[in-house]
Enzyme design. Sequence first.
Site, PDB file in Angstrom:
ATOM      1  N   ASP A 141      44.154  29.727  32.736  1.00  0.00           N
ATOM      2  CA  ASP A 141      44.289  30.844  31.802  1.00  0.00           C
ATOM      3  C   ASP A 141      45.737  31.035  31.389  1.00  0.00           C
ATOM      4  OD1 ASP A 141      41.734  31.539  31.329  1.00  0.00           O
ATOM      5  OD2 ASP A 141      41.667  33.279  32.667  1.00  0.00           O
ATOM      6  N   ASP A 448      33.013  40.032  40.748  1.00  0.00           N
ATOM      7  CA  ASP A 448      32.179  39.297  41.693  1.00  0.00           C
ATOM      8  C   ASP A 448      31.118  40.188  42.354  1.00  0.00           C
ATOM      9  OD1 ASP A 448      34.204  40.670  42.913  1.00  0.00           O
ATOM     10  OD2 ASP A 448      35.188  38.901  43.730  1.00  0.00           O
TER      11      ASP A 448
HETATM   12  O1  LIG Z   1      42.794  36.383  33.672  1.00  0.00           O
HETATM   13  C1  LIG Z   1      42.640  35.873  34.774  1.00  0.00           C
HETATM   14  C2  LIG Z   1      42.972  36.524  35.995  1.00  0.00           C
HETATM   15  C3  LIG Z   1      42.775  35.863  37.186  1.00  0.00           C
HETATM   16  N1  LIG Z   1      42.270  34.608  37.213  1.00  0.00           N
HETATM   17  C4  LIG Z   1      42.094  33.896  38.498  1.00  0.00           C
HETATM   18  O2  LIG Z   1      41.231  34.629  39.315  1.00  0.00           O
HETATM   19  C5  LIG Z   1      41.553  34.436  40.662  1.00  0.00           C
HETATM   20  C6  LIG Z   1      41.630  35.773  41.396  1.00  0.00           C
HETATM   21  O3  LIG Z   1      42.647  36.577  40.849  1.00  0.00           O
HETATM   22  P1  LIG Z   1      43.771  37.280  41.751  1.00  0.00           P
HETATM   23  O4  LIG Z   1      44.685  37.987  40.834  1.00  0.00           O
HETATM   24  O5  LIG Z   1      44.325  36.295  42.694  1.00  0.00           O
HETATM   25  O6  LIG Z   1      42.923  38.372  42.507  1.00  0.00           O
HETATM   26  P2  LIG Z   1      42.646  38.576  44.077  1.00  0.00           P
HETATM   27  O7  LIG Z   1      42.563  40.035  44.321  1.00  0.00           O
HETATM   28  O8  LIG Z   1      43.552  37.809  44.925  1.00  0.00           O
HETATM   29  O9  LIG Z   1      41.188  37.924  44.148  1.00  0.00           O
HETATM   30  C7  LIG Z   1      40.084  38.409  44.848  1.00  0.00           C
HETATM   31  O10 LIG Z   1      39.386  39.407  44.128  1.00  0.00           O
HETATM   32  C8  LIG Z   1      38.902  38.997  42.847  1.00  0.00           C
HETATM   33  C9  LIG Z   1      38.205  40.190  42.201  1.00  0.00           C
HETATM   34  O11 LIG Z   1      37.250  40.722  43.044  1.00  0.00           O
HETATM   35  C10 LIG Z   1      37.991  37.777  42.990  1.00  0.00           C
HETATM   36  O12 LIG Z   1      37.620  37.321  41.728  1.00  0.00           O
HETATM   37  C11 LIG Z   1      38.732  36.684  43.712  1.00  0.00           C
HETATM   38  O13 LIG Z   1      37.934  35.539  43.859  1.00  0.00           O
HETATM   39  C12 LIG Z   1      39.171  37.199  45.060  1.00  0.00           C
HETATM   40  O14 LIG Z   1      39.871  36.185  45.754  1.00  0.00           O
HETATM   41  C13 LIG Z   1      42.853  33.657  40.709  1.00  0.00           C
HETATM   42  O15 LIG Z   1      42.588  32.315  41.026  1.00  0.00           O
HETATM   43  C14 LIG Z   1      43.363  33.773  39.286  1.00  0.00           C
HETATM   44  O16 LIG Z   1      44.060  32.636  38.921  1.00  0.00           O
HETATM   45  C15 LIG Z   1      41.929  33.974  36.042  1.00  0.00           C
HETATM   46  O17 LIG Z   1      41.469  32.832  36.043  1.00  0.00           O
HETATM   47  N2  LIG Z   1      42.116  34.617  34.848  1.00  0.00           N
END
Ligand SMILES: O=c1ccn([C@@H]2O[C@H](COP(=O)(O)OP(=O)(O)O[C@H]3O[C@H](CO)[C@@H](O)[C@H](O)[C@H]3O)[C@@H](O)[C@H]2O)c(=O)[nH]1
Length: 558
Positions: A141, A448
């Site tokens: 992204d 999710d």
């Molecule tokens: O516009 C976006 C924003 C995020 N991501 C990806 O989504 C994942 C999760 O995003 P992150 O900002 O790391 O959120 P976290 O809070 O660490 O993630 C947890 O919480 C999210 C929301 O519940 C879940 O989607 C994730 O799988 C879970 O690991 C990462 O790989 C990002 O690269 C995208 O692909 N596009």
Amino acid sequence: MGKQTLHLPLFETKEAKGKTIYKLFASTIFVGILLIWLYRLINMPSKGESGRLAWICMFLAEICFGFYWIITQSVRWNVIYTYPYKNRLSLRYEENLPDVDIFVCTADPIMEPPTMVINTILSVMPYNYPTQKLSIYLSDDGGSQYTFYALLEASQFSKYWIPFCKRFNVEPRSPAAYFQHDASNLNDKVFAQEWFNIKKLYEDMKSRIEASIENGSIPNEIKAQHKGFSEWNTKVTKQDHHSIVQILIDGRDHNMVDMDGNRLPTLVYMSREKKPNLPHNFKAGSMNSLIRVSSQISNAPIILNLDCDMYSNDPDAIRESLCFFMDENQGHKVAYVQYPQRYNNATKNDIYGNIARVTHEIELAGLGGYGAALYCGTGCLHRRESLCGRKFSEDQTFEWNNKLQEKSTYKTVEELEEASKVVANCSYEEGTQWGKQMGLLYGFPVEDIITGLTIQCRGWKSIYYKPSKPAFLGVAPTILDVALVQHKRWSEGMLQIFISKYCPFIYGHGKIKLGAQMGYCIYLLWAPLSVPTLTYVLVTSLSLLHGIPLFPEVNQLT
Ligand SMILES: O=c1ccn([C@@H]2O[C@H](COP(=O)(O)OP(=O)(O)O[C@H]3O[C@H](CO)[C@@H](O)[C@H](O)[C@H]3O)[C@@H](O)[C@H]2O)c(=O)[nH]1
Ligand SMILES: [Mn+2]
């Protein structure tokens, strides 16, 4: 073996021990809660008496705590652990294992450095699984040419890395995690030689990638190596760019082999179209594009999703998960298998509570006991059909063999890329059910959890599986502001689900078990629980200062 093995299940479930003792213990607490409520009511100062307001506040807070406690019991009474049998899977299905698509999401080349991203990719390429059945998709992204370049480097390095992992059975299979420690058996000459060679290849690759990022440009001789770089000839920014899909390894090609002459998994870079004035729906948008793009190329019936900061720590993870999907008696009901989020950077005192032991060992397993394991994003394997909005029905038959892939063997790489770009465009979703009935739901910060709930309400079951050896390891926040932002997003996002039309008690009524509805609410009501907690803390300390008695004195009890 023959007949007997045929009747053995591919996975088993076992109840947690000590259920009766726990129930006894819980009932004493319940009686305690009732007595507290009773005490508050009986001794409440009457109108006009001092301290009445404090007592009312205490009573309300204690009511909230009591009800929240009752909600938490739903999962504690039903803790169930699952055990897959991968050897039975091999015996029965080795020749008919399904294709698996692996989605890795990244969003920002600075927050999520390309070398980390490709370590995740390189950890899934050498799975103990027929490589020609694996397709790996990176969704970027960030639309960054450095991420694309890193993936191109990874596609070359994988030709050495995969055979090295498989020949010497090394673990973990993320090169960064693996080379963090010195190898134990360097006395073995052949191994030692290989180990040094591969380590050098890895480090050279890493320096090339990091140097290009530091210099702010990719050398022209590298750019000449792949047509994909031409996508960045026009202005490409994170918020505004066209769809990019590049198939770096075409797994159908029998000439695409590693150094040992074995076939390679398909490897695809994609960056969906972004326009500044259109919502991109964060990870949910990225996942839905991945679902569509992969349907053009490999269309595997099983999808594994990983965040780019979470590498695979167990080369058998796919086989273990398939035991749940392919079990003859219960497999057809299973929509997804969720692994817990475990971290390789957990600190000793775990000051931000990332390990969350009670959540991972009891509560999530309790929800799993109701067939309603939460979908928590990364580390989850889905049945493509259920993710695409299909309702569960007992009499549908499931084909693990993939028809579309056979068809797509007639298409050239360019044709596949062109077809994929179309479905990765913003306009593709207009007027469709994507984000509503199909794919991951839009409009919720925790896409999710809500998506998992809707899948279960369509009749599917989900499995929670926590193996003793972590299957995936991620990076937990280690600084306060990152941890706070994450917790704020999660808690707000979950409350948002509770007050929406998807509130499990309403939306899930009659569709999932009451215990599962309650189990969801442990998390959805996590944020508002802070109100009674704050009330309790404030009222008790203020009352102490004002000399208002709130609790019985010890001599009253005797
Ligand atoms: O516009 C976006 C924003 C995020 N991501 C990806 O989504 C994942 C999760 O995003 P992150 O900002 O790391 O959120 P976290 O809070 O660490 O993630 C947890 O919480 C999210 C929301 O519940 C879940 O989607 C994730 O799988 C879970 O690991 C990462 O790989 C990002 O690269 C995208 O692909 N596009
Ligand atoms: Mn993350």
